[in-house]
Design a protein around this motif. Sequence first.
Motif, PDB file in Angstrom:
ATOM      1  N   VAL A   1       0.845  -1.190   0.000  1.00  0.00           N
ATOM      2  CA  VAL A   1       0.000   0.000   0.000  1.00  0.00           C
ATOM      3  C   VAL A   1       0.884   1.244   0.000  1.00  0.00           C
ATOM      4  CG1 VAL A   1      -1.855  -1.176   1.234  1.00  0.00           C
ATOM      5  CG2 VAL A   1      -0.128   0.089   2.521  1.00  0.00           C
ATOM      6  N   PRO A   2       0.409   2.351  -0.563  1.00  0.00           N
ATOM      7  CA  PRO A   2       1.176   3.604  -0.528  1.00  0.00           C
ATOM      8  C   PRO A   2       1.001   4.324   0.805  1.00  0.00           C
ATOM      9  CG  PRO A   2      -0.815   3.871  -1.828  1.00  0.00           C
ATOM     10  CD  PRO A   2      -0.782   2.440  -1.419  1.00  0.00           C
ATOM     11  N   VAL A   3       2.074   4.938   1.276  1.00  0.00           N
ATOM     12  CA  VAL A   3       2.042   5.687   2.532  1.00  0.00           C
ATOM     13  C   VAL A   3       1.143   6.907   2.394  1.00  0.00           C
ATOM     14  CG1 VAL A   3       3.441   7.037   4.142  1.00  0.00           C
ATOM     15  CG2 VAL A   3       4.323   4.902   3.237  1.00  0.00           C
TER      16      VAL A   3
ATOM     17  N   GLU B   1       6.432   4.397  -0.501  1.00  0.00           N
ATOM     18  CA  GLU B   1       6.128   5.672  -1.136  1.00  0.00           C
ATOM     19  C   GLU B   1       5.349   5.447  -2.440  1.00  0.00           C
ATOM     20  OE1 GLU B   1       6.429   8.556   0.075  1.00  0.00           O
ATOM     21  OE2 GLU B   1       7.609   8.037   1.859  1.00  0.00           O
ATOM     22  N   THR B   2       4.649   6.471  -2.888  1.00  0.00           N
ATOM     23  CA  THR B   2       3.785   6.344  -4.059  1.00  0.00           C
ATOM     24  C   THR B   2       4.555   5.887  -5.292  1.00  0.00           C
ATOM     25  OG1 THR B   2       2.324   8.087  -3.197  1.00  0.00           O
ATOM     26  CG2 THR B   2       2.141   7.549  -5.539  1.00  0.00           C
ATOM     27  N   ALA B   3       5.746   6.434  -5.500  1.00  0.00           N
ATOM     28  CA  ALA B   3       6.544   6.052  -6.673  1.00  0.00           C
ATOM     29  C   ALA B   3       6.930   4.578  -6.612  1.00  0.00           C
ATOM     30  CB  ALA B   3       7.789   6.936  -6.758  1.00  0.00           C
TER      31      ALA B   3
ATOM     32  N   GLY C   1       5.793   1.517  -9.097  1.00  0.00           N
ATOM     33  CA  GLY C   1       6.772   0.604  -9.686  1.00  0.00           C
ATOM     34  C   GLY C   1       6.443  -0.841  -9.415  1.00  0.00           C
ATOM     35  N   TRP C   2       5.937  -1.109  -8.212  1.00  0.00           N
ATOM     36  CA  TRP C   2       5.542  -2.486  -7.882  1.00  0.00           C
ATOM     37  C   TRP C   2       4.371  -2.932  -8.753  1.00  0.00           C
ATOM     38  CZ3 TRP C   2       0.984  -4.441  -5.601  1.00  0.00           C
ATOM     39  CH2 TRP C   2       1.039  -5.780  -5.214  1.00  0.00           C
TER      40      TRP C   2
ATOM     41  N   PHE D   1       0.009 -12.054  -9.056  1.00  0.00           N
ATOM     42  CA  PHE D   1      -0.702 -12.373 -10.290  1.00  0.00           C
ATOM     43  C   PHE D   1      -0.896 -11.069 -11.058  1.00  0.00           C
ATOM     44  CE2 PHE D   1      -1.874 -15.505  -7.131  1.00  0.00           C
ATOM     45  CZ  PHE D   1      -1.747 -16.708  -7.812  1.00  0.00           C
ATOM     46  N   GLY D   2      -0.357 -11.018 -12.270  1.00  0.00           N
ATOM     47  CA  GLY D   2      -0.412  -9.805 -13.063  1.00  0.00           C
ATOM     48  C   GLY D   2      -1.707  -9.582 -13.805  1.00  0.00           C
TER      49      GLY D   2
END
Length: 274
Positions: free
Chosen positions: A126-128, A197-199, A203-204, A235-236
Motif C-alpha cells: 500500500v502507498p504511505v 512511497e507512491t513512486a 513501480g511495484w 498475479f499480473g
Amino acid sequence: MDPHGPTTAAERQILLNSVVIMLCIIVPVIAATLLVAWWYREGNRQACYRPEWTYSGKVEIVIWGIPAMVIMLLGGIAWIGSHELDPARALDSRKTPLNVEVVALDWKWLFIYPDQGLASVNRLVVPVGRPVSLKITSATVMNSFFVPQLAGQIYAMSGMTTRLHMLANRQGQFQGLSAQFSGDGFSGMRFNVDAVETAEFDGWISSVRQGGRALDAAGYAELARPSPNVQPVTFGNVASGLFDNIIHTTTTMTQEDAALGICRGVSSISNERL
C-alpha cells in the motif's frame, strides 16, 4: 501499543484513557484497604469499635456515586469511539482510497487490486498516506483479518462482505495475521503489509503486471486448495469479477459442502486437542 495509523492511534488513546479512569477507583480502593487494615489492627488503641453502626449517607454517596460517574464516563468514551472508529466508515483524507478485495483461504490471504487488475497472496502493498478501503470475505470457514499496527480486527465470513479502512502514516513492514482459528494451517496464516512511497508503489504495480501470472478460474481453483505456510506470490492479470464470483459461489454452496467445511474445522480442532 505501537500504532502507525490513525485508527490504531485512536484505539490506543481509548485504551489509555480507560486505564487511567479505572485507576482513579482502583488506586484509592487499594490504598483504603491497606489503611483500614493498618488502622484497625489489634494493637491500635485509638481505633474506635462501633458494633452498632449501620448506616452513613456520606459513605453511601461515595460508594455508589463515584463508580456510577466512572461507568458513565467509560460508557461515553466507548460510545463515541465505537462510532468514530466504525470499520465501515471511510477515513478523512483528500486522497482517493486504494480499493483492495481480501479473500481468506485455507490457509492464506488473497489480496485483489480490482482497479489495477492484479493480485497477490500473503503480501499487501500500500502507498504511505493513502487510505486503503478493504472489502473482506472468506471462501472457506469464518476467519478474522487483523493488522495490529494499522487497523482493528474484523471477521471474514463466507457469502458476506465486511468493510475495513486503514492508513499507514509512515513507511515500514507491518505484520498481519488471522485472529480466528481455522484449521491445521492456522498458525502460518500470516502476511506482511508493506507501506511504501507512491513512486515505489507504482513501480511495484508495473512489475507485477509484467511478470505476474494470470489468476483465472483454473488458477484460482489451484490456489484455493488447502496449503499451509504459503510464500508470497503475485498475479499480473486477474479475472474480472473474481471477488463477486467467490461470494456468489460460497452463498450458493450446498448444505453438504457447508457441512464438510464445518466438519473439517471441527476435525482440525479435535486434532489440535489430541
